[in-house]
Design a protein around this motif. Structure first.
Motif, PDB file in Angstrom:
ATOM      1  N   LEU A 177       0.829  -1.204   0.000  1.00  0.00           N
ATOM      2  CA  LEU A 177       0.000   0.000   0.000  1.00  0.00           C
ATOM      3  C   LEU A 177       0.874   1.268   0.000  1.00  0.00           C
ATOM      4  O   LEU A 177       0.605   2.222  -0.734  1.00  0.00           O
ATOM      5  N   ALA A 178       1.926   1.249   0.817  1.00  0.00           N
ATOM      6  CA  ALA A 178       2.809   2.423   0.875  1.00  0.00           C
ATOM      7  C   ALA A 178       3.467   2.651  -0.485  1.00  0.00           C
ATOM      8  O   ALA A 178       3.626   3.788  -0.942  1.00  0.00           O
ATOM      9  N   THR A 179       3.824   1.551  -1.151  1.00  0.00           N
ATOM     10  CA  THR A 179       4.461   1.640  -2.464  1.00  0.00           C
ATOM     11  C   THR A 179       3.488   2.187  -3.509  1.00  0.00           C
ATOM     12  O   THR A 179       3.870   2.962  -4.390  1.00  0.00           O
ATOM     13  N   ARG A 180       2.228   1.768  -3.393  1.00  0.00           N
ATOM     14  CA  ARG A 180       1.196   2.251  -4.324  1.00  0.00           C
ATOM     15  C   ARG A 180       1.101   3.779  -4.245  1.00  0.00           C
ATOM     16  O   ARG A 180       1.045   4.464  -5.251  1.00  0.00           O
ATOM     17  N   GLU A 181       1.107   4.312  -3.012  1.00  0.00           N
ATOM     18  CA  GLU A 181       1.017   5.758  -2.834  1.00  0.00           C
ATOM     19  C   GLU A 181       2.327   6.444  -3.253  1.00  0.00           C
ATOM     20  O   GLU A 181       2.316   7.513  -3.853  1.00  0.00           O
ATOM     21  N   LEU A 262      -7.843  -5.107  -0.903  1.00  0.00           N
ATOM     22  CA  LEU A 262      -7.311  -4.122   0.053  1.00  0.00           C
ATOM     23  C   LEU A 262      -6.085  -3.405  -0.515  1.00  0.00           C
ATOM     24  O   LEU A 262      -5.911  -2.203  -0.328  1.00  0.00           O
ATOM     25  N   ALA A 263      -5.246  -4.145  -1.218  1.00  0.00           N
ATOM     26  CA  ALA A 263      -4.003  -3.565  -1.744  1.00  0.00           C
ATOM     27  C   ALA A 263      -4.274  -2.551  -2.854  1.00  0.00           C
ATOM     28  O   ALA A 263      -3.383  -1.777  -3.220  1.00  0.00           O
ATOM     29  N   LEU A 264      -5.513  -2.564  -3.395  1.00  0.00           N
ATOM     30  CA  LEU A 264      -5.864  -1.638  -4.485  1.00  0.00           C
ATOM     31  C   LEU A 264      -6.625  -0.415  -3.973  1.00  0.00           C
ATOM     32  O   LEU A 264      -7.069   0.412  -4.765  1.00  0.00           O
ATOM     33  N   ASN A 265      -6.757  -0.311  -2.640  1.00  0.00           N
ATOM     34  CA  ASN A 265      -7.562   0.766  -2.050  1.00  0.00           C
ATOM     35  C   ASN A 265      -6.717   2.051  -1.944  1.00  0.00           C
ATOM     36  O   ASN A 265      -5.827   2.164  -1.096  1.00  0.00           O
ATOM     37  N   ASP A 266      -7.013   3.022  -2.838  1.00  0.00           N
ATOM     38  CA  ASP A 266      -6.171   4.222  -2.913  1.00  0.00           C
ATOM     39  C   ASP A 266      -6.225   5.076  -1.652  1.00  0.00           C
ATOM     40  O   ASP A 266      -5.207   5.640  -1.244  1.00  0.00           O
ATOM     41  N   SER A 267      -7.415   5.180  -1.029  1.00  0.00           N
ATOM     42  CA  SER A 267      -7.461   6.041   0.169  1.00  0.00           C
ATOM     43  C   SER A 267      -6.719   5.366   1.324  1.00  0.00           C
ATOM     44  O   SER A 267      -6.019   6.020   2.102  1.00  0.00           O
ATOM     45  N   ARG A 270      -3.044   5.988   0.849  1.00  0.00           N
ATOM     46  CA  ARG A 270      -2.633   7.341   1.295  1.00  0.00           C
ATOM     47  C   ARG A 270      -2.438   7.382   2.801  1.00  0.00           C
ATOM     48  O   ARG A 270      -1.476   7.915   3.319  1.00  0.00           O
ATOM     49  N   VAL A 271      -3.390   6.762   3.525  1.00  0.00           N
ATOM     50  CA  VAL A 271      -3.311   6.768   4.995  1.00  0.00           C
ATOM     51  C   VAL A 271      -2.081   5.968   5.458  1.00  0.00           C
ATOM     52  O   VAL A 271      -1.335   6.409   6.350  1.00  0.00           O
ATOM     53  N   VAL A 272      -1.860   4.807   4.852  1.00  0.00           N
ATOM     54  CA  VAL A 272      -0.705   3.977   5.243  1.00  0.00           C
ATOM     55  C   VAL A 272       0.598   4.748   4.988  1.00  0.00           C
ATOM     56  O   VAL A 272       1.503   4.775   5.827  1.00  0.00           O
ATOM     57  N   TYR A 273       0.671   5.414   3.845  1.00  0.00           N
ATOM     58  CA  TYR A 273       1.894   6.165   3.523  1.00  0.00           C
ATOM     59  C   TYR A 273       2.138   7.274   4.547  1.00  0.00           C
ATOM     60  O   TYR A 273       3.240   7.409   5.095  1.00  0.00           O
ATOM     61  N   THR A 274       1.099   8.069   4.829  1.00  0.00           N
ATOM     62  CA  THR A 274       1.326   9.224   5.711  1.00  0.00           C
ATOM     63  C   THR A 274       1.565   8.776   7.159  1.00  0.00           C
ATOM     64  O   THR A 274       2.398   9.342   7.853  1.00  0.00           O
ATOM     65  N   LYS A 275       0.854   7.713   7.582  1.00  0.00           N
ATOM     66  CA  LYS A 275       1.080   7.212   8.952  1.00  0.00           C
ATOM     67  C   LYS A 275       2.492   6.636   9.090  1.00  0.00           C
ATOM     68  O   LYS A 275       3.153   6.803  10.113  1.00  0.00           O
TER      69      LYS A 275
END
Ligand code: NAP
Length: 287
Positions: A177-181, A262-267, A270-275
């Motif tokens: 998820l972090a990589t996606r963002e 879950l891995a395709l969930n853009d919002s 974003r949350v995983v990246y910023t956290k």
């Protein structure tokens, strides 16, 4: 490919060392990162027949301070990195925290790639066309994450039942998820990928893991592939011209694959990246 530099973590053994051999054969200069100086040097020496022995660095990537120091050392030594392969990874049989107060699997599989990537970016040590490849896994599908308040430190496993395979799977899911963002935030020209090697026999992954993973490994042996087959996807991502698309994607069998919902969930990404950036004290990239 000639003259391009690839940094590989977990490069002293397992898939990392096999990747190193393939990348050297493809004409890249390889830099190996291991956690034990003697074994990492020996691994580099084992590649000497192919090219000059790779430069080596040592860091325990479960320790944030050592990951930060590694990024600073690589930058100070003027390595301009064309390919960063965040390969070091593990699954641990019981809940343990690092000295940073986070769960070990998350520290190694999620925090280390995030910190090293952002450390090299901040130091200007990645080339404008750099490719960042993080080793992922098909088991990310078994990841468990609170979408309203995702745990990026892994400490929620302390209070419930620690399940080795689920903790490992979730650490790979948060990293995905972090990589996606990150793909949306990287400067134009750079790419980031998640590489799924498949189920590989002949590395120390299952034996090092212990616990349930080691016990159940023999059941899956008929479905396993060799390390040379397992590294095909990351090697392709590192060497193909032009850079494969999509950046931020999950790749299996040398092509884009569809990860879990879950891995395709853009919002959520974003949350995983910023956290994660806040947890690690990293300045989030903005575009
Ligand atoms: N094997 C599979 O079937 C499979 C499937 C899906 C995904 N993957 C992923 O592929 C990657 C490589 O796996 P592998 O099969 O090559 O496993 P492996 O043989 O266990 O290799 C893991 C590598 O990570 C290094 N490492 C472990 N803890 C470290 C730490 N604290 N600091 C620095 N380095 C550390 C190890 O170093 P040492 O030599 O010192 O132990 C080793 O070089 C991992 O990210 C794994 O999650 C593997």
């Amino acid at each position: 490919m000639s003259g391009r530099t690839a940094v590989i973590t977990g490069g002293a053994s397992g898939l990392g060392l096999v990747m190193a051999r393939h990348l050297i054969k493809a004409g890249l200069n390889v830099v190996l990162v291991g956690r034990d100086e003697t074994r990492t040097r020996a691994a580099a020496d084992s590649l000497r027949g192919l090219a000059a022995a790779p430069r080596t660095y040592t860091a325990d990537l479960e320790q944030w301070s050592q990951v930060r120091a590694l990024a600073a050392e690589l930058a100070a030594d003027n390595h301009l990195v064309d390919v960063l392969i965040n390969n070091a990874g593990a699954a641990f049989p019981r809940y343990e925290q690092t000295t940073d107060g986070v769960e070990r699997t998350y520290a190694l599989n999620h925090h280390a790639p995030f910190l090293l990537t952002h450390g090299l970016l901040a130091a200007g040590a990645l080339t404008p066309q750099a490719r960042i490849i993080t080793m992922s896994s098909f088991v990310e599908r078994r990841g468990k994450l609170d979408t309203a308040d995702p745990d990026v430190a892994g400490t929620s496993w302390r209070d419930g039942f620690y399940h080795q395979i689920k903790a490992y799977s979730t650490s790979k899911l948060v990293s995905l998820l972090a990589t996606r963002e990150l793909a949306h935030r990287l400067p134009d020209g750079m790419s980031v990928y998640n590489a799924n090697p498949g189920m590989v026999k002949g590395t120390a992954f299952n034996s090092n893991a212990g616990g349930l993973m080691r016990l159940t490994a023999p059941l899956f042996r008929p479905f396993t592939i060799t390390p040379d087959e397992g590294v095909r996807t990351p090697v392709l991502l590192a060497t193909a011209s032009p850079a494969p698309l999509p950046s931020g994607g999950f790749f299996s069998r040398s092509q884009p694959d569809t990860p879990s919902r879950l891995a395709l969930n853009d919002s959520l990404a974003r949350v995983v990246y910023t956290k994660t950036a806040a947890l690690l004290g990293v300045e989030p990239l903005t575009r």
